[in-house]
Design a protein around this motif. Structure first.
Motif, PDB file in Angstrom:
ATOM      1  N   THR A   1       0.836  -1.197   0.000  1.00 19.34           N
ATOM      2  CA  THR A   1       0.000   0.000   0.000  1.00 19.34           C
ATOM      3  C   THR A   1       0.869   1.243   0.000  1.00 19.34           C
ATOM      4  N   GLN A   2       1.860   1.268   0.885  1.00 17.29           N
ATOM      5  CA  GLN A   2       2.842   2.344   0.928  1.00 17.29           C
ATOM      6  C   GLN A   2       4.115   1.841   1.588  1.00 17.29           C
ATOM      7  N   VAL A   3       5.223   2.528   1.298  1.00 15.77           N
ATOM      8  CA  VAL A   3       6.517   2.215   1.898  1.00 15.77           C
ATOM      9  C   VAL A   3       7.059   3.515   2.483  1.00 15.77           C
ATOM     10  N   LEU A   4       7.321   3.508   3.796  1.00 22.94           N
ATOM     11  CA  LEU A   4       7.856   4.674   4.488  1.00 22.94           C
ATOM     12  C   LEU A   4       9.193   4.300   5.113  1.00 22.94           C
ATOM     13  N   ILE A   5      10.230   5.076   4.791  1.00 26.09           N
ATOM     14  CA  ILE A   5      11.551   4.882   5.388  1.00 26.09           C
ATOM     15  C   ILE A   5      11.955   6.235   5.954  1.00 26.09           C
ATOM     16  N   HIS A   6      11.982   6.337   7.292  1.00 23.45           N
ATOM     17  CA  HIS A   6      12.213   7.654   7.886  1.00 23.45           C
ATOM     18  C   HIS A   6      12.865   7.583   9.259  1.00 23.45           C
ATOM     19  N   ASN A   7      13.533   8.673   9.601  1.00 25.10           N
ATOM     20  CA  ASN A   7      14.164   8.856  10.908  1.00 25.10           C
ATOM     21  C   ASN A   7      15.190   7.772  11.239  1.00 25.10           C
ATOM     22  N   ASN A   8      15.922   7.335  10.222  1.00 25.34           N
ATOM     23  CA  ASN A   8      16.979   6.340  10.397  1.00 25.34           C
ATOM     24  C   ASN A   8      18.346   7.000  10.254  1.00 25.34           C
ATOM     25  N   THR A   9      19.362   6.389  10.862  1.00 23.88           N
ATOM     26  CA  THR A   9      20.746   6.781  10.650  1.00 23.88           C
ATOM     27  C   THR A   9      21.478   5.566  10.088  1.00 23.88           C
ATOM     28  N   VAL A  10      22.010   5.713   8.868  1.00 24.71           N
ATOM     29  CA  VAL A  10      22.679   4.603   8.189  1.00 24.71           C
ATOM     30  C   VAL A  10      24.016   5.125   7.666  1.00 24.71           C
ATOM     31  N   HIS A  11      25.123   4.468   8.061  1.00 25.17           N
ATOM     32  CA  HIS A  11      26.439   4.949   7.623  1.00 25.17           C
ATOM     33  C   HIS A  11      27.464   3.830   7.600  1.00 25.17           C
ATOM     34  N   ASP A  12      28.560   4.118   6.895  1.00 25.29           N
ATOM     35  CA  ASP A  12      29.646   3.164   6.703  1.00 25.29           C
ATOM     36  C   ASP A  12      29.113   1.847   6.142  1.00 25.29           C
ATOM     37  N   ILE A  13      28.485   1.973   4.975  1.00 22.52           N
ATOM     38  CA  ILE A  13      27.867   0.851   4.270  1.00 22.52           C
ATOM     39  C   ILE A  13      28.675   0.601   2.998  1.00 22.52           C
ATOM     40  N   ALA A  14      28.989  -0.642   2.694  1.00 21.34           N
ATOM     41  CA  ALA A  14      29.846  -0.964   1.554  1.00 21.34           C
ATOM     42  C   ALA A  14      29.287  -0.441   0.239  1.00 21.34           C
ATOM     43  N   THR A  15      27.988  -0.523   0.017  1.00 25.18           N
ATOM     44  CA  THR A  15      27.430  -0.011  -1.237  1.00 25.18           C
ATOM     45  C   THR A  15      26.385   1.073  -0.953  1.00 25.18           C
ATOM     46  N   ASP A  16      25.093   0.731  -0.859  1.00 24.95           N
ATOM     47  CA  ASP A  16      24.032   1.734  -0.730  1.00 24.95           C
ATOM     48  C   ASP A  16      23.466   1.773   0.688  1.00 24.95           C
ATOM     49  N   CYS A  17      23.220   2.982   1.167  1.00 25.26           N
ATOM     50  CA  CYS A  17      22.554   3.116   2.477  1.00 25.26           C
ATOM     51  C   CYS A  17      21.119   2.608   2.378  1.00 25.26           C
ATOM     52  N   ILE A  18      20.389   3.058   1.342  1.00 21.16           N
ATOM     53  CA  ILE A  18      19.007   2.628   1.104  1.00 21.16           C
ATOM     54  C   ILE A  18      18.882   2.255  -0.359  1.00 21.16           C
ATOM     55  N   ASN A  19      18.271   1.094  -0.632  1.00 22.06           N
ATOM     56  CA  ASN A  19      18.097   0.622  -1.995  1.00 22.06           C
ATOM     57  C   ASN A  19      16.640   0.206  -2.187  1.00 22.06           C
ATOM     58  N   ILE A  20      15.967   0.818  -3.168  1.00 24.06           N
ATOM     59  CA  ILE A  20      14.591   0.462  -3.529  1.00 24.06           C
ATOM     60  C   ILE A  20      14.672  -0.203  -4.899  1.00 24.06           C
ATOM     61  N   TYR A  21      14.168  -1.435  -5.002  1.00 26.88           N
ATOM     62  CA  TYR A  21      14.353  -2.219  -6.214  1.00 26.88           C
ATOM     63  C   TYR A  21      13.026  -2.812  -6.682  1.00 26.88           C
ATOM     64  N   GLN A  22      12.698  -2.620  -7.962  1.00 21.55           N
ATOM     65  CA  GLN A  22      11.518  -3.210  -8.591  1.00 21.55           C
ATOM     66  C   GLN A  22      10.251  -2.990  -7.772  1.00 21.55           C
ATOM     67  N   THR A  23       9.962  -1.740  -7.489  1.00 18.33           N
ATOM     68  CA  THR A  23       8.780  -1.398  -6.701  1.00 18.33           C
ATOM     69  C   THR A  23       7.995  -0.340  -7.461  1.00 18.33           C
ATOM     70  N   ASN A  24       6.989  -0.771  -8.195  1.00 20.92           N
ATOM     71  CA  ASN A  24       6.155   0.124  -8.988  1.00 20.92           C
ATOM     72  C   ASN A  24       4.733   0.099  -8.456  1.00 20.92           C
ATOM     73  N   GLY A  25       4.209   1.256  -8.195  1.00 18.85           N
ATOM     74  CA  GLY A  25       2.811   1.330  -7.779  1.00 18.85           C
ATOM     75  C   GLY A  25       2.579   2.017  -6.452  1.00 18.85           C
ATOM     76  N   PRO A  26       3.129   1.497  -5.349  1.00 19.15           N
ATOM     77  CA  PRO A  26       2.812   2.149  -4.076  1.00 19.15           C
ATOM     78  C   PRO A  26       3.605   3.442  -3.907  1.00 19.15           C
ATOM     79  N   ALA A  27       3.097   4.306  -3.038  1.00 13.42           N
ATOM     80  CA  ALA A  27       3.858   5.503  -2.685  1.00 13.42           C
ATOM     81  C   ALA A  27       5.047   5.081  -1.826  1.00 13.42           C
ATOM     82  N   VAL A  28       6.246   5.468  -2.243  1.00 14.37           N
ATOM     83  CA  VAL A  28       7.467   5.217  -1.478  1.00 14.37           C
ATOM     84  C   VAL A  28       7.983   6.578  -1.027  1.00 14.37           C
TER      85      VAL A  28
END
Length: 172
Positions: free
Chosen positions: A103-130
């Motif tokens: 229905t929806q995807v919410l990613i908020h108020n997080n602290t993400v660091h020292d990550i080898a590639t991506d801090c946040i990755n959204i993949y193949q998600t069409n349709g819901p509000a992200v």
């Protein structure tokens, strides 16, 4: 966790450690759940590992879930190989894949660091509000926020910087 569950909430746990030899494994893996809330997940990927050549893991992975998906108030760091960022493996802080039936995807108020590639990755998600907002993201080997094969993604009020720690402002 995987299965036909509804309204899964995981709150205030520590998922530190990546002492595994599996490529692309995930510390918290959620699949096929209707309604997911992750709140206050803390994790240090370097904690507990005893192999200097560790290729690492992804901290949080959510795939093929429906309903509302929310990841908030998490602190995740040091996911990836010991001693450096980058590499040829996708070792991520937060990964949301194939959430097209959510229905929806919410990613908020997080602290993400020292990550080898991506801090946040959204993949193949069409349709819901992200919506990705109010996160602090820094020291990453590839992209701060990587969106692939997704639509209707809003990114705003995130503080981020480059792998060198140079502040680059706020994402639009």
């Amino acid at each position: 966790s995987t299965g036909n569950l509804s309204n899964l909430t995981i709150r205030n746990i520590d998922v530190s450690g990546q002492d595994s030899y599996l490529i692309k494994s995930v510390n918290v893996f959620i699949q096929n759940i209707n309604g997911v809330t992750l709140d206050g997940i803390d994790g240090d990927g370097a904690y507990g590992g005893n192999d200097a050549d560790q290729i690492g893991k992804t901290a949080i992975g959510i795939t093929n879930c429906t309903g509302n998906i929310e990841v908030k108030n998490c602190t995740l760091h040091n996911w990836g190989p010991t001693g450096g960022l980058g590499g040829d493996q996708d070792l991520l802080g937060i990964w949301i894949g194939d959430a097209s039936n959510a229905t929806q995807v919410l990613i908020h108020n997080n602290t993400v660091h020292d990550i080898a590639t991506d801090c946040i990755n959204i993949y193949q998600t069409n349709g819901p509000a992200v919506k990705i907002y109010n996160n602090t993201l820094y020291n990453y080997g590839e992209q701060c926020i990587d969106v692939k094969g997704a639509s209707k993604v809003e990114i705003y009020n995130n503080d981020f910087s480059t792998r060198d720690g140079f502040a680059s402002g706020t994402a639009p």
